[in-house]
Enzyme design. Sequence first.
Site, PDB file in Angstrom:
ATOM      1  N   LYS A  72      41.380   0.500  19.531  1.00 19.14           N
ATOM      2  CA  LYS A  72      40.125  -0.073  20.028  1.00 19.14           C
ATOM      3  C   LYS A  72      39.549   0.659  21.242  1.00 19.14           C
ATOM      4  O   LYS A  72      38.340   0.654  21.452  1.00 19.14           O
ATOM      5  CB  LYS A  72      40.326  -1.557  20.391  1.00 19.14           C
ATOM      6  CG  LYS A  72      40.455  -2.463  19.182  1.00 19.14           C
ATOM      7  CD  LYS A  72      40.545  -3.926  19.595  1.00 19.14           C
ATOM      8  CE  LYS A  72      40.608  -4.829  18.383  1.00 19.14           C
ATOM      9  NZ  LYS A  72      40.562  -6.258  18.708  1.00 19.14           N
ATOM     10  N   GLY A 131      43.851 -17.580  28.649  1.00 25.26           N
ATOM     11  CA  GLY A 131      44.134 -16.230  28.160  1.00 25.26           C
ATOM     12  C   GLY A 131      43.254 -15.190  28.819  1.00 25.26           C
ATOM     13  O   GLY A 131      42.160 -15.505  29.342  1.00 25.26           O
ATOM     14  N   ALA A 132      43.772 -13.950  28.849  1.00 25.37           N
ATOM     15  CA  ALA A 132      43.023 -12.860  29.473  1.00 25.37           C
ATOM     16  C   ALA A 132      43.266 -11.551  28.715  1.00 25.37           C
ATOM     17  O   ALA A 132      43.133 -10.463  29.275  1.00 25.37           O
ATOM     18  CB  ALA A 132      43.435 -12.718  30.941  1.00 25.37           C
ATOM     19  N   GLY A 134      42.733  -9.266  24.870  1.00 28.57           N
ATOM     20  CA  GLY A 134      41.566  -8.670  24.210  1.00 28.57           C
ATOM     21  C   GLY A 134      40.562  -9.714  23.733  1.00 28.57           C
ATOM     22  O   GLY A 134      39.349  -9.562  23.938  1.00 28.57           O
ATOM     23  N   ALA A 135      41.056 -10.790  23.108  1.00 27.70           N
ATOM     24  CA  ALA A 135      40.146 -11.819  22.588  1.00 27.70           C
ATOM     25  C   ALA A 135      39.422 -12.502  23.748  1.00 27.70           C
ATOM     26  O   ALA A 135      38.210 -12.744  23.696  1.00 27.70           O
ATOM     27  CB  ALA A 135      40.911 -12.839  21.753  1.00 27.70           C
ATOM     28  N   ARG A 156      48.611 -16.822  32.349  1.00 30.61           N
ATOM     29  CA  ARG A 156      49.997 -16.776  32.834  1.00 30.61           C
ATOM     30  C   ARG A 156      50.187 -15.592  33.786  1.00 30.61           C
ATOM     31  O   ARG A 156      50.665 -15.742  34.897  1.00 30.61           O
ATOM     32  CB  ARG A 156      50.897 -16.663  31.592  1.00 30.61           C
ATOM     33  CG  ARG A 156      52.356 -16.668  31.825  1.00 30.61           C
ATOM     34  CD  ARG A 156      53.068 -16.606  30.492  1.00 30.61           C
ATOM     35  NE  ARG A 156      52.686 -15.423  29.695  1.00 30.61           N
ATOM     36  CZ  ARG A 156      53.185 -15.101  28.518  1.00 30.61           C
ATOM     37  NH1 ARG A 156      54.090 -15.876  27.950  1.00 30.61           N
ATOM     38  NH2 ARG A 156      52.808 -14.013  27.889  1.00 30.61           N
ATOM     39  N   GLU A 159      47.860 -10.626  37.031  1.00 28.59           N
ATOM     40  CA  GLU A 159      47.236  -9.299  37.031  1.00 28.59           C
ATOM     41  C   GLU A 159      46.136  -9.212  35.962  1.00 28.59           C
ATOM     42  O   GLU A 159      45.009  -8.806  36.239  1.00 28.59           O
ATOM     43  CB  GLU A 159      48.325  -8.252  36.758  1.00 28.59           C
ATOM     44  CG  GLU A 159      47.937  -6.863  37.194  1.00 28.59           C
ATOM     45  CD  GLU A 159      49.026  -5.854  36.838  1.00 28.59           C
ATOM     46  OE1 GLU A 159      48.689  -4.682  36.702  1.00 28.59           O
ATOM     47  OE2 GLU A 159      50.197  -6.263  36.678  1.00 28.59           O
ATOM     48  N   GLY A 249      39.369 -21.085  14.694  1.00 28.40           N
ATOM     49  CA  GLY A 249      39.334 -19.622  14.752  1.00 28.40           C
ATOM     50  C   GLY A 249      38.876 -18.975  13.461  1.00 28.40           C
ATOM     51  O   GLY A 249      38.519 -17.793  13.436  1.00 28.40           O
TER      52      GLY A 249
END
Length: 284
Positions: A72, A131-132, A134-135, A156, A159, A249
């Site tokens: 990607k 969440g952090a 790709g999605a 979680r 960084e 989803g």
Amino acid sequence: MPAPDFLPALTGSFAQPAAENPTVDMIEAAYQHHGLHFRYINCEVSSASLADAVRGARAMGWAGFNCSLPHKVAVIDLLDGLGESAAIMGAVNCAVRRDGQYIGENTDGKGFLESLKSVVDPAGKSIVMFGAGGAARAIGVETALAGARAITVVNRSAERGQALVDLLNDMTDAQASFVQWEGDYDVSTGSDVVVNATSIGLFPDVDARIPVNLDTLTPGMVVADVIPNPPRTRLIRDAERRGCTVLDGLGMLVNQGVISIKYWTGADVEPSAMRDKLESIFGG
Ligand code: NDP
């Protein structure tokens, strides 16, 4: 010289490994449903061969292709330009041939946005996102570009969470903030949309629980899950029981297909043929 009419236009997926890919069945179902003279081919492409694969697509006049991890980011240098959100995210999952040039787009967030817009306009809204990865990055950027007012990234790892928050604050008008995910998260009363953009709940870990205080999910909220398999995740079922509006989803995945096909063929396709195909694979 143009290709003879009897040859279908080619599209497909560059992935490593080229695992079983329900997107193939989904896109092919739409091509067949609408009689589009296109094919979608799953190709196993190693990182070392990615440049050759893109040259091959150019040589064969492919209308476009998807690429998944690990391609990607690496594919960007092999393309001729980027769409706005893909440029901000720094990730491309869909290349589109326009006037002989391959332009990189990212349909992950656009597919989510399309689902969200079916129930609420994100403009001016406050979003909580778990969440952090790709999605989450794709959803954060796309909802911010659509006018979301505030985006709280709950993750979680500090960084990754802080990096996404910095990106959103630097590159969009949304006000983003980071919350370290420790124990059950209390969703604040002013939140409009709650999104699970982690991989928690993905098959086979279908009973895995999102650490969120379910009592803080209220009927006015939209609760969305990125997990396509199973479509009715534990979060979706719990949120539905609390009277929230829910988005699964599968809708996000189907909408990605609709958007990709529009990019590649110009056709507006009917989502139901694709959703039916995915439900036959994942269960409804
Ligand atoms: P990444 O690996 O990039 O990110 C995963 C994220 O999930 C990270 O934020 C990670 O946190 C978090 N996470 C994973 N396990 C846990 C856990 N046990 N507790 C807390 N946090 C956890 O994955 P992607 O973003 O690429 O994909 C995420 C999900 O989105 C996948 O399940 C994928 O199937 C789905 N997806 C769905 C699409 C659709 O169209 N429906 C499209 C794209 C993806 P940390 O940073 O702390 O590790």
